[in-house]
Design an enzyme around this catalytic site. Sequence first.
Site, PDB file in Angstrom:
ATOM      1  N   LEU A 170       0.849  -1.224   0.042  1.00  0.00           N
ATOM      2  CA  LEU A 170       0.012  -0.078  -0.198  1.00  0.00           C
ATOM      3  C   LEU A 170       0.919   1.402  -0.028  1.00  0.00           C
ATOM      4  O   LEU A 170       2.039   1.077   0.322  1.00  0.00           O
ATOM      5  CB  LEU A 170      -0.807   0.130   1.310  1.00  0.00           C
ATOM      6  CG  LEU A 170      -1.699  -1.074   1.301  1.00  0.00           C
ATOM      7  CD1 LEU A 170      -1.100  -2.040   2.611  1.00  0.00           C
ATOM      8  CD2 LEU A 170      -3.016  -0.766   1.898  1.00  0.00           C
ATOM      9  N   ASP A 171       0.263   2.518  -0.355  1.00  0.00           N
ATOM     10  CA  ASP A 171       0.942   3.915  -0.383  1.00  0.00           C
ATOM     11  C   ASP A 171      -0.346   4.555  -0.518  1.00  0.00           C
ATOM     12  O   ASP A 171      -1.285   4.532  -0.945  1.00  0.00           O
ATOM     13  CB  ASP A 171       1.943   3.873  -1.494  1.00  0.00           C
ATOM     14  CG  ASP A 171       2.837   5.219  -1.206  1.00  0.00           C
ATOM     15  OD1 ASP A 171       3.794   4.902  -0.341  1.00  0.00           O
ATOM     16  OD2 ASP A 171       2.779   6.046  -1.704  1.00  0.00           O
ATOM     17  N   THR A 172      -0.109   5.701   0.611  1.00  0.00           N
ATOM     18  CA  THR A 172      -1.259   6.882   0.867  1.00  0.00           C
ATOM     19  C   THR A 172      -0.509   8.088   0.398  1.00  0.00           C
ATOM     20  O   THR A 172       0.616   8.501   0.709  1.00  0.00           O
ATOM     21  CB  THR A 172      -1.511   6.625   2.189  1.00  0.00           C
ATOM     22  OG1 THR A 172      -2.053   5.158   2.417  1.00  0.00           O
ATOM     23  CG2 THR A 172      -2.762   7.555   2.387  1.00  0.00           C
TER      24      THR A 172
END
Length: 187
Positions: free
Chosen positions: A66-68
Amino acid sequence: MIILGSSSPRRIELIKTLTNNFKVIKPFFDESTLDKSSFFYLHKISRYKLKSILNLINYDDFVICLDTVIKFKNKILTKPLNKLEAINDLRLLSNKKHLVITSVTYKYKNRIHIKLIKTKVYFNKLSNDDILTYLNEVYVYDKAGSYAIQDKSSINLIKKIKGSYTNVIGFPIEYIEKLFKKYKLIN
């Protein structure tokens, strides 16, 4: 086996609410090589993180990376490099609405999938003193947009949110729980 491609303490804590049957592998990808001004950054980074650990997993493993980021108007805000960037981020977001977008990339067997999860966040109006107090109370240098919804401070940044609270933390648990159930990784 579930593989979490992240060493984020927040993501590890949240995945534990769903299952203890997982292993953490830290991706080894240099995020600074990508152009952060492009919206495609978000599509690429979680995918690159996943690709960086493919040789460390088994065919049957379910791998999730994931990356935000924060999207404010047409600008992408990532992790601040220094205090001045953090101050500027919080000034920009003050008394306005922005999107928190998490790119969820997962692989199961030979298929890779990417899904963007979005949450609207509305900030309170912040004075310069509010911003400086907040930055003295909360460590923000590992957080997109220079804030952490889960960390307590004497300054209340957020007026309201529309969407997933855990997405703002960087791990949209509702979506991930559905994935785990779909692939019969949890009951």
